[in-house]
Design an enzyme around this catalytic site. Structure first.
Site, PDB file in Angstrom:
ATOM      1  CG  ASN A   1     -18.116   2.678   7.220  1.00  0.00           C
ATOM      2  OD1 ASN A   1     -19.308   2.679   6.717  1.00  0.00           O
ATOM      3  ND2 ASN A   1     -16.937   2.753   6.479  1.00  0.00           N
TER       4      ASN A   1
ATOM      5  NE  ARG B   1     -19.613   7.476   1.686  1.00  0.00           N
ATOM      6  CZ  ARG B   1     -19.525   7.119   0.675  1.00  0.00           C
ATOM      7  NH1 ARG B   1     -18.199   6.705  -0.087  1.00  0.00           N
ATOM      8  NH2 ARG B   1     -20.476   7.348  -0.552  1.00  0.00           N
TER       9      ARG B   1
ATOM     10  CG  LEU C   1     -18.356  -1.609   3.318  1.00  0.00           C
ATOM     11  CD1 LEU C   1     -17.824  -0.106   3.453  1.00  0.00           C
ATOM     12  CD2 LEU C   1     -19.488  -1.861   4.003  1.00  0.00           C
TER      13      LEU C   1
ATOM     14  CE  LYS D   1     -10.026   3.942   0.522  1.00  0.00           C
ATOM     15  NZ  LYS D   1     -10.389   4.631  -0.758  1.00  0.00           N
ATOM     16  CB  SER D   2     -14.311   5.169   4.345  1.00  0.00           C
ATOM     17  OG  SER D   2     -14.968   6.734   3.914  1.00  0.00           O
TER      18      SER D   2
ATOM     19  CB  ILE E   1     -10.252  -4.598   7.599  1.00  0.00           C
ATOM     20  CG1 ILE E   1     -10.082  -5.345   6.630  1.00  0.00           C
ATOM     21  CG2 ILE E   1      -9.857  -4.951   9.001  1.00  0.00           C
ATOM     22  CD1 ILE E   1      -8.522  -5.624   6.055  1.00  0.00           C
TER      23      ILE E   1
ATOM     24  CE1 TYR F   1      -2.848  -3.225   0.488  1.00  0.00           C
ATOM     25  CE2 TYR F   1      -3.411  -2.655   2.493  1.00  0.00           C
ATOM     26  CZ  TYR F   1      -3.545  -3.169   1.768  1.00  0.00           C
ATOM     27  OH  TYR F   1      -4.449  -4.588   1.756  1.00  0.00           O
TER      28      TYR F   1
HETATM   29  P1  NAD Z   1     -14.456  -1.952   1.153  1.00  0.00           P
HETATM   30  O1  NAD Z   1     -15.464  -3.067   0.658  1.00  0.00           O
HETATM   31  O2  NAD Z   1     -13.879  -1.678   2.353  1.00  0.00           O
HETATM   32  O3  NAD Z   1     -14.909  -0.961   0.209  1.00  0.00           O
HETATM   33  C1  NAD Z   1     -14.329   0.412   0.230  1.00  0.00           C
HETATM   34  C2  NAD Z   1     -15.045   1.430  -0.619  1.00  0.00           C
HETATM   35  O4  NAD Z   1     -16.672   1.455  -0.355  1.00  0.00           O
HETATM   36  C3  NAD Z   1     -14.758   2.864  -0.415  1.00  0.00           C
HETATM   37  O5  NAD Z   1     -13.568   3.261  -1.316  1.00  0.00           O
HETATM   38  C4  NAD Z   1     -16.013   3.624  -0.779  1.00  0.00           C
HETATM   39  O6  NAD Z   1     -16.105   3.872  -2.206  1.00  0.00           O
HETATM   40  C5  NAD Z   1     -17.061   2.539  -0.142  1.00  0.00           C
HETATM   41  N1  NAD Z   1     -17.566   2.890   1.148  1.00  0.00           N
HETATM   42  C6  NAD Z   1     -16.889   2.805   2.400  1.00  0.00           C
HETATM   43  N2  NAD Z   1     -17.822   3.032   3.537  1.00  0.00           N
HETATM   44  C7  NAD Z   1     -18.685   3.786   2.775  1.00  0.00           C
HETATM   45  C8  NAD Z   1     -19.999   3.911   3.250  1.00  0.00           C
HETATM   46  N3  NAD Z   1     -20.229   4.220   4.671  1.00  0.00           N
HETATM   47  N4  NAD Z   1     -21.114   4.419   2.372  1.00  0.00           N
HETATM   48  C9  NAD Z   1     -20.981   4.275   0.981  1.00  0.00           C
HETATM   49  N5  NAD Z   1     -19.964   3.782   0.458  1.00  0.00           N
HETATM   50  C10 NAD Z   1     -18.728   3.427   1.403  1.00  0.00           C
HETATM   51  O7  NAD Z   1     -13.034  -2.720   0.085  1.00  0.00           O
HETATM   52  P2  NAD Z   1     -11.439  -2.593   0.209  1.00  0.00           P
HETATM   53  O8  NAD Z   1     -10.967  -1.050   0.195  1.00  0.00           O
HETATM   54  O9  NAD Z   1     -10.946  -3.329  -1.119  1.00  0.00           O
HETATM   55  O10 NAD Z   1     -11.004  -3.498   1.358  1.00  0.00           O
HETATM   56  C11 NAD Z   1     -10.869  -3.061   2.911  1.00  0.00           C
HETATM   57  C12 NAD Z   1      -9.560  -3.050   3.018  1.00  0.00           C
HETATM   58  O11 NAD Z   1      -9.095  -4.426   2.973  1.00  0.00           O
HETATM   59  C13 NAD Z   1      -8.419  -2.295   2.477  1.00  0.00           C
HETATM   60  O12 NAD Z   1      -8.297  -1.021   2.593  1.00  0.00           O
HETATM   61  C14 NAD Z   1      -7.318  -3.081   2.457  1.00  0.00           C
HETATM   62  O13 NAD Z   1      -6.661  -2.638   3.891  1.00  0.00           O
HETATM   63  C15 NAD Z   1      -7.617  -4.417   2.903  1.00  0.00           C
HETATM   64  N6  NAD Z   1      -7.442  -5.294   1.608  1.00  0.00           N
HETATM   65  C16 NAD Z   1      -6.938  -6.235   1.574  1.00  0.00           C
HETATM   66  C17 NAD Z   1      -6.645  -7.174   0.543  1.00  0.00           C
HETATM   67  C18 NAD Z   1      -5.692  -8.516   0.872  1.00  0.00           C
HETATM   68  O14 NAD Z   1      -5.286  -9.140  -0.346  1.00  0.00           O
HETATM   69  N7  NAD Z   1      -5.506  -8.851   1.903  1.00  0.00           N
HETATM   70  C19 NAD Z   1      -7.176  -6.958  -0.613  1.00  0.00           C
HETATM   71  C20 NAD Z   1      -7.912  -5.839  -0.805  1.00  0.00           C
HETATM   72  C21 NAD Z   1      -8.122  -4.960   0.447  1.00  0.00           C
END
Ligand code: NAD
Length: 271
Positions: free
Chosen positions: A236, A232, A186, A226-227, A224, A49
């Site tokens: 969350n 938000r 999400l 992300k926002s 976990i 990251y």
């Molecule tokens: P997520 O499901 O957390 O979705 C994040 C997205 O959802 C945001 O960018 C935003 O567009 C939207 N969002 C967030 N809160 C919201 C709300 N309250 N209302 C409306 N929309 C909202 O997906 P992610 O970011 O891919 O996954 C979360 C975390 O998981 C990452 O930040 C990272 O730390 C981890 N991750 C790990 C791997 C792995 O291979 N281990 C892969 C991807 C992500």
């Protein structure tokens, strides 16, 4: 408030954390600080990251202990490479001890994940990391780690959301005492428009994101989300003052689709 979930090595992990993948560079320190002010007690980063320094800076400024997870990337598979990569991440985070370090992806074609795991076992034994685990591993790969090293990961962080619930893998985790951390909880925002989720949200006067995250927590999973938007982020984590009922759980169970993965297939990535 958020609680801790026990891990099989005697440590524990907060039952919800902040994801920081793709947080805008330059804003990450402030965004992690606002999340901590909103009540988050865990942050999920990774070497890939590119923001371990920013996460470390925000965490060091916190008065409350913050559980920090980081991960080793494909290019750092192998015993010596993993030890060197851990040192780099450790220096960037600037923390005395890392709470949890994961192998980010198994990268099966490299066939080095057992060596990488042996490096993590050594780092744990040396006390530089409290807990060690993996991410995106399947049952066969988890079994191979135990067969060849005698040490089972305490967590497996995998893609998991209402439309991709990973039931078979979760059953194996339950048998083996592995905690399930959910990335993309999400559905990367895509599942918030699902009619069943919207209906449950209306019923409880909560947002769709709160329904999905509450489902994770009530199911014993660790989301976990992300926002990069402080409002938000706060939304969350405001999921501890209501509860889903059996009808809600049944409606969400019906959304599961074994083909609902949107991320990469872990068996093909990292070659
Ligand atoms: P997520 O499901 O957390 O979705 C994040 C997205 O959802 C945001 O960018 C935003 O567009 C939207 N969002 C967030 N809160 C919201 C709300 N309250 N209302 C409306 N929309 C909202 O997906 P992610 O970011 O891919 O996954 C979360 C975390 O998981 C990452 O930040 C990272 O730390 C981890 N991750 C790990 C791997 C792995 O291979 N281990 C892969 C991807 C992500």
């Amino acid at each position: 408030m958020n609680e801790n979930i026990p891990l099989s090595d005697g440590n524990s992990i907060p039952n919800i954390g902040l994801g920081v993948f793709k947080m805008p560079a330059g804003e990450t320190v402030e965004l992690v600080k606002t999340a901590i002010r909103s009540g988050y007690r865990a942050v999920d980063t990774a070497a890939m990251y590119g923001n371990e320094e920013e996460v470390g800076e925000a965490v060091r400024a916190s008065e409350d202990p913050i559980f920090v997870t980081t991960k080793l990337w494909h290019s750092d598979h192998g015993y010596d490479a993993a030890l060197a990569a851990f040192d780099r991440g450790y220096a960037k985070l600037g923390l005395e001890q890392i709470d949890l370090c994961l192998i980010h992806w198994p990268a099966p074609a490299r066939n080095l994940y057992v060596d990488t795991w042996n490096a993590l076992i050594r780092l744990r034994d040396e006390g530089r990391v409290r807990s060690i685990g993996v991410s995106n591993f399947g049952v066969d790969q988890l079994e191979r780690l135990v067969r060849e090293t005698g040490v089972m990961p305490v967590v497996n962080q995998v893609e998991l959301h209402p439309c991709f619930q990973q039931r078979a893998l979760r059953a194996f985790h339950a048998e083996e005492g592995i905690a399930t951390i959910c990335w993309g909880p999400l559905g990367q925002g895509r599942e918030l428009a699902t009619p069943a989720i919207i209906e449950i949200a209306k019923k409880h006067a909560r947002t769709p994101a709160q329904i999905v995250l509450r489902w994770h927590v009530e199911t014993g999973l660790i989301p976990i989300p992300k926002s990069s938007n402080p409002a938000r982020q706060a939304e969350n984590i405001a999921i501890f003052e209501f509860a889903l009922d059996a009808d809600d759980h049944a409606a969400i169970a019906a959304l599961d689709d074994p083909a609902g993965r949107f991320g990469p297939d872990p068996m093909l990535l990292g070659n």
